[in-house]
Scaffold this motif. Sequence first.
Motif, PDB file in Angstrom:
ATOM      1  N   LEU A 172       7.260   2.084  -6.385  1.00 38.35           N
ATOM      2  CA  LEU A 172       6.177   1.334  -4.908  1.00 38.35           C
ATOM      3  C   LEU A 172       5.845   0.520  -4.243  1.00 38.35           C
ATOM      4  CD1 LEU A 172       3.306   4.191  -5.998  1.00 38.35           C
ATOM      5  CD2 LEU A 172       5.117   4.325  -4.078  1.00 38.35           C
ATOM      6  N   ALA A 191       0.623   5.393  -2.864  1.00 38.04           N
ATOM      7  CA  ALA A 191       0.976   4.318  -1.574  1.00 38.04           C
ATOM      8  C   ALA A 191      -0.093   3.880  -0.540  1.00 38.04           C
ATOM      9  CB  ALA A 191       2.350   4.668  -1.347  1.00 38.04           C
ATOM     10  N   GLY A 228       1.249   0.793   0.319  1.00 39.48           N
ATOM     11  CA  GLY A 228       2.622   0.514  -0.061  1.00 39.48           C
ATOM     12  C   GLY A 228       3.557   1.517   0.758  1.00 39.48           C
ATOM     13  N   ILE A 261       7.159   4.015  -0.121  1.00 42.19           N
ATOM     14  CA  ILE A 261       7.983   4.095  -1.417  1.00 42.19           C
ATOM     15  C   ILE A 261       9.210   4.248  -0.753  1.00 42.19           C
ATOM     16  CG2 ILE A 261       8.413   6.466  -2.105  1.00 42.19           C
ATOM     17  CD1 ILE A 261       6.273   7.741  -1.455  1.00 42.19           C
TER      18      ILE A 261
END
Length: 338
Positions: free
Chosen positions: A195, A287, A292, A294
């Motif tokens: 992540l 995420a 964020g 993946i």
Amino acid sequence: MSTFSMGMAALGGVVLAGVVAWNTWTSRKNTPRQAEAPAGEDPVEPGQRQEPVLDEATPLPVPEKRPALDALIDAIAPIAVEQPVSGDAALAAMPHTRRAGSKPMAIEGQNAQTGEWETPQPGRRYTAFQAGVQLANRTGHLNEIEYSEFVMKAQAFADAVGGALDLPDMLAEVARARELDQFACDHDAQLSFTLRARQAAWSPGYVQQHAVRLGFVPGVIPGRLVLPAATQGLPPMLGLSFDTQAAMADDPTQSALRDVTLSLDVPQVERSEQPFARMRDAAVALATAMEGVITDDNGAIIQPEGLDVIGADLEKLYDILDARDLSAGSPQARRLFS
């Protein structure tokens, strides 16, 4: 002051204000995001272990106790005795180390009362024994030197309890170990997602706070959290790790994390627990919450269809392990893939 001078002074003020604004924006962007302290509660420090709170009325189930040795993954040597041997005598004769090289070994006794094989216990009597050494694990297959060390330790035990050791053929067992090791190498799976932060970095406390909301608890090693298994005593379902030094810093709030790793050791977790689905859900949730993406180990973003392919491949792997009587999460699989 001339009009030109006043204009230059005004321009200088605008530039200075722009520089200050830029520095402020850059500072905020580079400052790692911090965990939010709930009202009335003290925040948990990133390096502090926090035990899960369990309801005493509904304790976690415990795994079924089974003998340590299994002919599927162990070379087993029977030890016949003319008369029952006390558990105390058997324990006194045990080898000082329960390993032959890098392979675990064990000695079991047949309980005179129940007829069950078990690790010798004081106050009990045993009518037979068996010594075994594991054929393979993640360090490789049992070799001739390790087998010879096993023979010496098993023979010393047999002599101490007045037993006769019946050893299997070394070459046959080493060949069986090679075959089992090849199967394990071809069907081992340790998955991981990375992540990565889109913009602002994360502090260890920020990561931990979001992970705890999904059921993760701090592990023994700083910078590692785990999602506990449904059965007490079994390996964790998932792991979440980040830089250990960041977690152990004097001021972890100033540690900037750009990525964390979510992992699943496939053979260690039962298929019925649907660990990949849990892993996928956790990755998406983290995420989204932490802004964020993946990615794989190479930094490439994993799309939803990519996750579908991984899930389908895992189902095929589970079928192969089941067919070999090495189902994921079984005691045999946990030993072989360790």
